[in-house]
Scaffold this active site. Structure first.
Site, short mmCIF file in Angstrom:
data_model
loop_
_atom_site.label_atom_id
_atom_site.label_comp_id
_atom_site.label_asym_id
_atom_site.label_seq_id
_atom_site.Cartn_x
_atom_site.Cartn_y
_atom_site.Cartn_z
N TYR A 439 42.74 21.81 39.60
CA TYR A 439 41.79 22.89 39.21
C TYR A 439 41.61 23.94 40.30
O TYR A 439 42.08 23.80 41.40
CB TYR A 439 40.49 22.35 38.66
CG TYR A 439 39.57 21.48 39.48
CD1 TYR A 439 39.65 21.37 40.85
CD2 TYR A 439 38.56 20.76 38.82
CE1 TYR A 439 38.75 20.58 41.55
CE2 TYR A 439 37.67 19.96 39.52
CZ TYR A 439 37.77 19.87 40.88
OH TYR A 439 36.90 19.09 41.56
N GLU A 440 40.97 25.02 39.92
CA GLU A 440 40.85 26.21 40.79
C GLU A 440 42.21 26.74 41.22
O GLU A 440 42.39 27.25 42.33
CB GLU A 440 39.99 25.92 42.03
CG GLU A 440 38.58 25.44 41.75
CD GLU A 440 37.72 26.46 40.99
OE1 GLU A 440 38.11 27.64 40.91
OE2 GLU A 440 36.68 26.06 40.46
#
Lengths: 591, 591
Positions: A439-440
């Site tokens: 994620y990110e």
């Protein structure tokens, strides 16, 4: 379940002895952050993490979040823990005093974040995401929005989210479909579906403030037509209290590999009222302000989980009696020797230590640069710090989550079969940590950011903020006999990094696929070499005190790092130089 | 959930084109195993794995096994699937025709096992463990025990277990406490607790036959006083049907990271009636017969899961539209290009392929050696094959599970956030695969077995069964221009392996901790070099047919392997030569 003890001595060592944290007080606005103050915050953070958050880590994983009819219930104990966390002022420590925050230095906050992630990553997601929303709103919101929402986000009575992803678009936000239709009163009606929204719905706060990316009809196509909106779950009434329910609702929560106590929500926006943050079609700017902060924070997640996995593994390795030392019985009064006598167990534990302590030094180096960028009176210093942050952000995000994941896996391996059993809590670190590589911005995207954007930017200006300190350090210490066994390998690795950089810059310019083919290996080479520099510096600090077992351990870990981990750089240079021709020649149909 | 299609063309390629599987018919007893027969078995195995076992993989993981009051219920559908599996003769394929088995070659059975592991590892544990018990009983049991139990194990109406581990003893079986007290009738009363017993209790078969390690009081201390016993759940009556319940009971099942549909049991033996298998105090001999077979099978588990993860990833990479190719739009009619245009995605997919296909070749090489060892009329050939199996067993167990785990993780990474969501089934491969690096001897133990026992055995005689084919091949092909880009890297890696071997042999003799410090890296170096040899051979086979996309892909994957994976060998040689001094100097208290 492994008990967590915040590694305060290691943290202070990095903050003060290695990174010179005592000089934070010289920055305007940080005058009060003396060592006493910093220490007091670290100790209080350790207490809440060890005593309140960590005891809920396993039970939170077992119970997970529950969804029913739009409502999300966090696991037992989370609400009370959140209240304690909020009452203790932990939601506000890194926030602007103008809105009720404590404005502590990033260098300090980073260590607090590490402790939170070590103790209970799922819990940390709630204030973590909220802080991301705070950063974007603080940086780009109108005064009116800031006055209405920031104090509540800062004191933690409300929380925030970042709503980016849609079912068909993750990395490629230009594909976004959520619409924002302007209304006569200056607000917008937001309609669309967002997925993977951490903390999108929960029972910890009285209101939830969604920051939502959406397209205003008629705007530019793709990523250039994306705007950012603030969409509260409850519309504030005249007194600023949660009023009528807005048109946003949680449709379901995801069942995930890990971070199960963190609610990952599908959020449906149906003519929800929202307000523009910043300029129309300029949503990505605010989004990246948030995203960059989050990327550093995700790197620290990898670090925090690795620390917990190490602590569990080392305790087990000292207690578990199994087999005999290869070099002769060590524990003659007992039926077997402890695992820690075995070289292969030590190899695993020292690999964890070397990545964790080196990674912590890198994180604090970056966090101090954040402080400089924010507070230094000299614009040139601020700008240099910003350059440094730009280049190390993708490295911290990807390298610390990759090595952190390796460390959690080593923790389970030290435990053997018991590591695979949920009761012992070791396998949870693997499951929780796996998402941090994704994620990110998945780690492959970080690598592309590094080679495609950060490396070539301003003719290598960002890059020099890392390369110059390393080359200066090697130059200054090349005759230092005490450091010879460290500077040699560091110099060799740095030479490889320079060679790889030239190669990627040269071939990548003409053929972007070549840069793409090199990217992940280049990022790892960059991270390994940077950690080698930091380990040399740590050894330099500790050598004069090597009579102390703490410092002797630093010197030995530095040597271990150079001998056993840094050699990867040679293989990485080879794979980078091999290029992408073979992989691109592979026909799609043959996969 | 990723659909599984057995990679039959790849399997046939390795079996026939690379490993010369057509010559199996020349072995006495294998005359009927023509290509037609082998193909027919592979096709039938593919059907049951794709259509019966794989559809239960996710649901089995979600539901897990249930324990209540000594009874274990497998997930919905498992009993019916087991009946289909048994009725199809799949429990008997690798068993002795004298007891109702089909006696198929190991080379064939290994491919069938790979398919089962790809489709549903948890399911495969039940017949897998049963086969381990079959091997030990077949090799060491009395005729009476064999007649009474083998036909039932072979036809699958009964299943078997291996009861080794106790709460305080895993790797170090000498610490065992379970007792076996001789009775007047020649049987024994077994009392003790065993943990981590796969398939210890379940509802798939009418009886369960436990093979239990225990100590006869008064026998030698430690591992030399361990005997093996057969302890049925139900004592057979005069007609050989399950009669009175024996004193063995499942006390609980473990909650694990993965393989949740496989019941991992605590088994309590309380004056249970058992019969000695083999000689008193010689239990480890039969145990190792079983263990060695299981270690090869566990390596194949790593391979099977990697294949499934690859299939899921490659499907997603072709379908998911996200972003644009770095070298220009590939999919102008669509809003984005598929993931597979990106070099970093190809790097991940080709890494999976290279490990999977190379690993499969290694597994079939070993399996053919098993066939030779069992059936070849020439004792010299049999002995040579046994030497080869001895040396590659730890490599296959550890290297194929390590690279298999890497491949499952790459599969999730290709999927991005969706890989972390349970519905998509990708994260299960990580969770299921993690145990394979641990059980049947953790991979660190495999490495010690390789450097400490197998490498030095008979002055390197085992080692030569791998080294000679590699050096002969390099010698024979050093002027082969077509293979130059493969033989070069292979030669370099082989040189490193030889250098590392000499180093470990030399320093390890004097200081065993040095061998221990090198062991894991040495095993990986060994595995990587062996796969390089196999990839060169595969390229040699495929080069003349490189107009065919299938064969072109083999040649390119071989090149990818040499360019992008084999360079690890340089780093491994460095870390091996660095030795263990630093890690052993680290004081225990400082950890």
């Amino acid at each position: 379940m492994p008990a967590y003890k915040a590694p305060l001595r290691d943290m202070r060592y990095v903050l003060y002895d290695v990174m010179g944290g005592d000089d934070l007080t010289s920055l305007p606005g940080y005058e009060d952050f003396t060592r006493d103050t910093l220490d007091a915050v670290l100790e209080e953070a350790a207490k809440i993490c060890e005593q309140v958050l960590q005891p809920l880590n396993r039970s939170g994983d077992e119970e997970g979040c529950a969804y029913e009819n739009g409502v999300v219930r966090t696991p037992k104990g989370f609400k009370q823990a959140y209240d304690t966390f909020r009452d203790g002022g932990w939601t506000s420590i890194a926030c602007d005093p103008a809105f009720g925050g404590q404005g502590v230095p990033a260098a300090l906050n980073t260590l607090v974040e590490e402790m939170i992630c070590s103790a209970n990553l799922s819990f940390g997601m709630y204030p973590g995401l909220s802080h991301g929303a705070y950063v974007a709103l603080h940086g780009y919101g109108s005064d009116e929005l800031k006055q209405a929402y920031l104090p509540k986000l800062v004191d933690g009575t409300w929380s925030g989210t970042m709503c980016l992803t849609e079912p068909h678009c993750g990395t490629d936000l230009g594909l976004m479909r959520t619409k924002a239709v302007p209304q006569e009163d200056g607000s917008y009606k937001i309609t669309g579906t967002k997925t993977f929204i951490s903390a999108g719905e929960h029972d910890l706060t009285e209101n939830i403030v969604h920051l939502v990316l959406a397209k205003i009809p008629g705007g530019p196509k793709g990523i250039k037509g994306v705007s950012l909106f603030l969409v509260p779950k409850f519309l504030p009434d005249a007194e600023g209290r949660p009023g009528p329910r807005n048109g946003v609702r949680c449709g379901s929560i995801e069942h995930k590999m890990g971070i199960k106590a963190s609610a990952t929500c599908v959020m449906n926006f149906d003519d929800a009222q929202g307000w523009l943050i910043g300029q129309p079609h300029k949503g990505m700017q605010a989004m990246f302000a948030m995203m960059n902060a989050e990327r550093l924070a995700v790197g620290v997640q990898g670090l925090g989980l690795a620390e917990s996995a190490y602590q569990g593994a080392v305790t087990y390795a000292k207690e578990r009696l199994q087999g005999r030392s290869l070099s002769g019985v060590k524990n003659p009064d007992k039926p077997a020797d402890p695992l820690i006598v075995h070289p292969d167990i030590r190899r695993m534990l020292l690999t964890q230590r070397a990545y964790i302590e080196g990674g912590r030094a890198l994180a604090i180096w970056a966090a101090k640069a954040l402080d400089t960028a924010k507070k230094h009176p000299d614009p040139a210093e601020r700008s240099k710090a910003e350059d440094f942050i730009a280049i190390v952000t993708p490295v911290i995000k990807a390298f610390l989550t990759d090595t952190g994941y390796e460390a959690t896996n080593l923790g389970v391996q030290v435990f053997g079969g018991h590591g695979y059993i949920r009761d012992h809590g070791m396998e949870q670190f693997i499951r929780d940590g796996r998402i941090a590589q994704i994620y990110e911005g998945a780690n492959g995207i970080q690598a592309l950011d590094l080679v495609g954007r950060k490396m070539p930017a301003h003719a290598g200006r960002y890059l020099r903020t890392v390369f110059h300190p390393i080359s200066d350090y090697i130059e200054a210490n090349k005759s230092n006999a005490d450091l010879a066994d460290l500077i040699g390998p560091l110099g060799k690795a740095f030479g490889r990094l320079q060679q790889a950089t030239l190669h990627v810059a040269r071939v990548g310019m003409a053929r972007p696929d070549e840069a793409g083919a090199a990217a992940s290996d280049y990022l790892r080479l960059f991270g390994l070499t940077t950690l080698a520099y930091l380990w040399a510096r740590m050894a330099e600090v500790s050598l004069p005190q090597a009579d102390d077992p703490f410092h002797k351990a630093k010197v030995l870990t530095a040597r271990f790092y150079m001998e056993r981990l840094l050699p990867q750089t040679g293989a990485l240079l080879s794979t980078i130089l091999a290029g992408g021709k073979t992989m691109m020649a592979f026909e799609e149909a043959a996969f």
